[in-house]
Design a protein around this motif. Structure first.
Motif: not given
Length: 197
Positions: A66-74, A116-124
């Motif tokens: 999540a540390i890199w995936a969520w900011p990258l997704a945003f 989960p990382v994928s759910t966080g990506i969807a929200v973000i």
């Protein structure tokens, strides 16, 4: 005793919040023809700053990918939203969604919700689309839109990094302080929504 790096991280967050001015995330406002203007845009409003810092903070408190995936997704989805805005593709509820993003992302950080990382990506990603669209609609057709977009992408990544640094330095040793930073982000969203800030 609080370490020097923790104090520096906290000071960086405080300084960013102290220099914030009202948001220019409204169509037709602000200068949008350069990298510098794009870079300044996310730093010009509390709503943008709170949401982007909360993304980084929540990602750091969650840990792992999540540390890199969520900011990258945003940043990635924000760029797609910016392209939609530049193409004049209408997206409803942009301004309310931007305010909701500060509240929701701040609350997710406050509660340290472990998704989960994928759910966080969807929200973000959902919130990032609205932020990007707001930025993209401001770029005049005859301006250097790519420079402006590169600027707001760089500033967004910087704000995510501030959130990550604050959460890692404060939140891991003093988890309550990391969560308090999330509560501050959520409070900014509430204050803006009700016209208090």
């Amino acid at each position: 005793m609080i370490s020097a790096s923790t104090k520096r991280s906290a000071l960086a967050v405080i300084l960013l919040l102290a220099v914030a001015m009202p948001a220019y995330a409204h169509v037709g406002e602000g200068t949008t023809s350069s990298f510098a203007a794009g870079f300044a845009h996310p730093l010009s409003g509390l709503d943008h700053m709170a949401a982007m810092i909360a993304v980084g903070g929540w990602a750091a408190l969650t840990g792992g990918k999540a540390i890199w995936a969520w900011p990258l997704a945003f940043v990635s989805v924000m760029l797609a939203g910016g392209a939609l805005g530049m193409l004049h593709v209408p997206v409803p509820f942009v301004e309310p969604a931007i305010l909701a993003s500060a509240m929701a992302l701040g609350l997710l950080m406050t509660l340290a919700i472990d998704l989960p990382v994928s759910t966080g990506i969807a929200v973000i990603g959902l919130f990032a689309l609205f932020h990007g669209h707001a930025h993209g609609t401001e770029v005049p057709e005859n301006a250097g839109g790519l420079q402006y977009i590169a600027g707001f992408a760089a500033a967004t990544a910087l704000l995510h990094a501030v959130g990550i640094a604050a959460a890692l330095s404060l939140g891991m040793r003093f988890r309550g302080l990391g969560r308090a930073a999330g509560a501050a982000c959520a409070a900014v969203g509430v204050g803006l929504a009700f016209g208090v800030l």
